[in-house]
Design an enzyme around this catalytic site. Structure first.
Site, PDB file in Angstrom:
ATOM      1  N   LYS A 185       1.161  -8.477   4.235  1.00 56.63           N
ATOM      2  CA  LYS A 185       1.806  -7.533   3.306  1.00 56.63           C
ATOM      3  C   LYS A 185       3.249  -7.941   3.065  1.00 56.63           C
ATOM      4  CE  LYS A 185      -1.235  -3.750   4.672  1.00 56.63           C
ATOM      5  NZ  LYS A 185      -1.442  -2.563   5.502  1.00 56.63           N
TER       6      LYS A 185
ATOM      7  N   ASP B 145       1.260   4.477   1.241  1.00 55.55           N
ATOM      8  CA  ASP B 145      -0.159   4.437   1.606  1.00 55.55           C
ATOM      9  C   ASP B 145      -0.914   5.642   1.030  1.00 55.55           C
ATOM     10  OD1 ASP B 145      -1.224   2.248   2.872  1.00 55.55           O
ATOM     11  OD2 ASP B 145      -0.633   2.869   4.897  1.00 55.55           O
TER      12      ASP B 145
ATOM     13  N   GLN C 152       1.598   0.940   9.891  1.00 54.42           N
ATOM     14  CA  GLN C 152       0.304   0.265  10.017  1.00 54.42           C
ATOM     15  C   GLN C 152      -0.577   1.017  11.028  1.00 54.42           C
ATOM     16  OE1 GLN C 152      -0.687  -2.483   8.200  1.00 54.42           O
ATOM     17  NE2 GLN C 152      -2.690  -2.248   9.165  1.00 54.42           N
TER      18      GLN C 152
END
Ligand code: NAD
Length: 296
Positions: free
Chosen positions: A50, A117, A94
């Site tokens: 990412k 997210d 994460q």
């Protein structure tokens, strides 16, 4: 008949090019902060991917790699600092997190305006209400992929196999918002094949290799394979396979490959979400300034 291949990389490149162009129109390059906790190799590899992709398209980004022993309080303190920092546009924690940290507490703590997210309950609620929101990356990437390849969604019968918060549920909301007729199947669904055979658009997001076999697919259907499963092949090497049996290519009208289908869309969408978050924050500040409010 062999299904048309819906390749991800060119579509991801188009999404990234659009995000980069929008980013260049902002007063500063959007800034993404990625937080990982622990040393799970898969998580660390996702984080590196990412960060690398963010750099490639010119987005500023920082990775906070915290120790496995990090407490929930320590992580929440970091998130609070990032929430208050006007120079941070997007925050990604994460998952999964180590057992001592409650995932929900962390996801609730992220400022919804920086929640790239799309897991904060406010964004989840806005999505289900059919209003604009920061939306989970894999489902949003799938919608972009369908649109880019000209797959009609409005009025289509869509069946999603899998009801996770990461993929199945938010994708159901997005397809519904795009006027599809949506069914969500899961591990307790009876006679899965009779449900999947209804689908014009069939999405497999179960994490079970080869779950979707040719007899479960309506001829000509568009099949989106979200599954990423590592299996040992007879050559003794590990391979990535999806949830869709390869023979489905003989029945489906269009099919995403694994790897090289949905996977690249997920990272591209994360960066598009970061640019979107920066645009919204910039617009909100401009509105406040126009109203004569003091802005830090
Ligand atoms: P998850 O384990 O959280 O959810 C799986 C879902 O599938 C559950 O709702 C379960 O009820 C359903 N399911 C499991 N076995 C089933 C069966 N035999 N029949 C019907 N339903 C069944 O998984 P997830 O996080 O949603 O991920 C699903 C898959 O997608 C995994 O392989 C994951 O690696 C992959 N994934 C890929 C991307 C990407 O970028 N391509 C992103 C996220 C997840």
């Amino acid at each position: 008949m062999s299904a048309r291949v819906l390749a991800g990389p060119p579509v991801a490149a188009a999404l990234l090019a659009d995000a980069a162009a929008r980013a260049s129109r902002l007063p500063a390059q959007p800034n993404l902060v990625i937080v990982s906790v622990g040393d799970d190799p898969a998580s660390l590899s996702y984080v590196r991917g990412k960060s690398r992709k963010a750099g490639e398209v010119g987005l500023r980004n920082t990775v906070h790699a915290l120790a496995e022993t990090t407490t929930q309080a320590e992580l929440l303190t970091l998130i609070d600092t990032l929430n208050r920092d006007d120079d941070v546009n997007g925050i990604l924690v994460q998952l999964p997190l180590p057992a001592q940290i409650a995932e929900a507490a962390v996801l609730h703590a992220i400022d919804p305006r920086k929640d790239v997210d799309g897991f904060h309950p406010l964004n989840v609620g806005e999505l289900w209400a059919g209003r604009p929101a920061l939306t989970p990356c894999t489902p949003a990437g799938i919608m972009f992929l369908l649109e880019h390849h000209g797959v009609p969604v409005a009025g289509a019968r869509a069946v999603i196999v899998g009801r996770s918060h990461l993929v199945g549920r938010p994708l159901a909301a997005l397809l519904l918002n795009a006027d599809a007729t949506v069914t969500v199947a899961h591990s307790r669904t009876r006679d899965l094949g009779s449900v999947t055979r209804e689908a014009d658009i069939l999405v497999a997001a179960a994490g079970t290799p080869g779950l979707i076999t040719p007899d479960m697919v309506k001829p000509g259907a568009t099949v989106i394979d979200v599954g990423i499963n590592r299996v040992l092949k007879p050559d003794g090497k590990g391979h990535l396979v999806g949830d869709v049996h390869p023979d489905v290519a003989g029945v489906a009208g269009a099919l995403t490959p694994v790897p090289g289908g949905v996977g690249p869309m997920t990272v591209a969408q994360l960066l598009a979400n970061t640019v979107r978050a920066a645009e919204l924050q910039h617009a909100a500040r401009a509105d406040l300034e126009a109203a004569g409010e003091f802005v830090r």
